[in-house]
Design a protein around this motif. Sequence first.
Motif, PDB file in Angstrom:
ATOM      1  N   LYS A   8      -3.139  -1.743  -3.961  1.00 45.61           N
ATOM      2  CA  LYS A   8      -2.519  -0.896  -2.816  1.00 45.61           C
ATOM      3  C   LYS A   8      -3.643  -1.038  -1.358  1.00 45.61           C
ATOM      4  O   LYS A   8      -3.162  -1.081  -0.295  1.00 45.61           O
ATOM      5  N   GLY A   9      -4.858  -0.865  -1.795  1.00 46.09           N
ATOM      6  CA  GLY A   9      -5.669  -1.183  -0.549  1.00 46.09           C
ATOM      7  C   GLY A   9      -5.598  -2.679   0.121  1.00 46.09           C
ATOM      8  O   GLY A   9      -5.716  -2.677   1.253  1.00 46.09           O
ATOM      9  N   ILE A  10      -5.413  -3.670  -0.641  1.00 48.19           N
ATOM     10  CA  ILE A  10      -5.316  -4.992  -0.029  1.00 48.19           C
ATOM     11  C   ILE A  10      -3.701  -5.125   0.411  1.00 48.19           C
ATOM     12  O   ILE A  10      -3.786  -5.667   1.806  1.00 48.19           O
ATOM     13  N   LEU A  11      -2.801  -4.087  -0.106  1.00 47.22           N
ATOM     14  CA  LEU A  11      -1.573  -4.196   0.717  1.00 47.22           C
ATOM     15  C   LEU A  11      -1.834  -3.584   2.030  1.00 47.22           C
ATOM     16  O   LEU A  11      -1.075  -4.054   3.298  1.00 47.22           O
ATOM     17  N   GLY A  18      -0.685  -7.249   9.541  1.00 46.31           N
ATOM     18  CA  GLY A  18       0.731  -8.067  10.011  1.00 46.31           C
ATOM     19  C   GLY A  18       1.074  -7.121  11.260  1.00 46.31           C
ATOM     20  O   GLY A  18       1.778  -7.740  12.018  1.00 46.31           O
ATOM     21  N   PHE A  19       0.824  -5.925  11.047  1.00 46.80           N
ATOM     22  CA  PHE A  19       1.122  -5.214  12.465  1.00 46.80           C
ATOM     23  C   PHE A  19       0.715  -5.593  13.738  1.00 46.80           C
ATOM     24  O   PHE A  19       1.140  -5.866  14.537  1.00 46.80           O
ATOM     25  N   LEU A  45     -10.151  -8.605  11.252  1.00 45.82           N
ATOM     26  CA  LEU A  45     -10.461  -8.545   9.737  1.00 45.82           C
ATOM     27  C   LEU A  45     -11.204  -7.500   9.428  1.00 45.82           C
ATOM     28  O   LEU A  45     -10.849  -6.773   8.197  1.00 45.82           O
ATOM     29  N   GLY A  46     -12.563  -7.036   9.935  1.00 47.90           N
ATOM     30  CA  GLY A  46     -13.189  -6.094   9.550  1.00 47.90           C
ATOM     31  C   GLY A  46     -12.502  -4.749   9.600  1.00 47.90           C
ATOM     32  O   GLY A  46     -12.663  -3.905   8.570  1.00 47.90           O
ATOM     33  N   LEU A  47     -11.762  -4.374  10.832  1.00 46.50           N
ATOM     34  CA  LEU A  47     -11.138  -3.470  10.614  1.00 46.50           C
ATOM     35  C   LEU A  47      -9.968  -3.450   9.617  1.00 46.50           C
ATOM     36  O   LEU A  47      -9.915  -2.084   9.173  1.00 46.50           O
TER      37      LEU A  47
END
Length: 142
Positions: A8-11, A18-19, A45-47
Amino acid sequence: MILRSVLKGILGAFALLGFYFLVLSLVSGWNFTISQFNDNWYWVLGLSFGFGIQISIFIYLRALHREQASKKVVAASGATSTIAMLACCSHYLVSVLPIIGISGLAIIISQYQTEIFIVAVISNLLGIAYMSNKLWATIKQF
């Protein structure tokens, strides 16, 4: 339970990413979006993955406690991450925003995009620290 939390964290991380791609593509086109991502990939990516880490910890804690204690921290840092990612390209909104009269805001945000990224990263780190502290306290109870 841990695997479900991590998934779920990866999602969540990929949803935030994606947003970012969706909004920038709609406003400025795909080529510009890729260009901005290449310039700011480490921030974006960090955020995204910092937000994903918080989601993972939150889901795991919720499964352990079945309570909603830290939902506000996740929401606040997620919103900060999203705003920072969108701020990197806000100067291109100037051509669209005069219609609604807030183009000055887009210019100001674009001038301080690095600072906004830094605030968002700090917010993410504070959120991760808070969630980790809650997780540690829960683990010590068992």
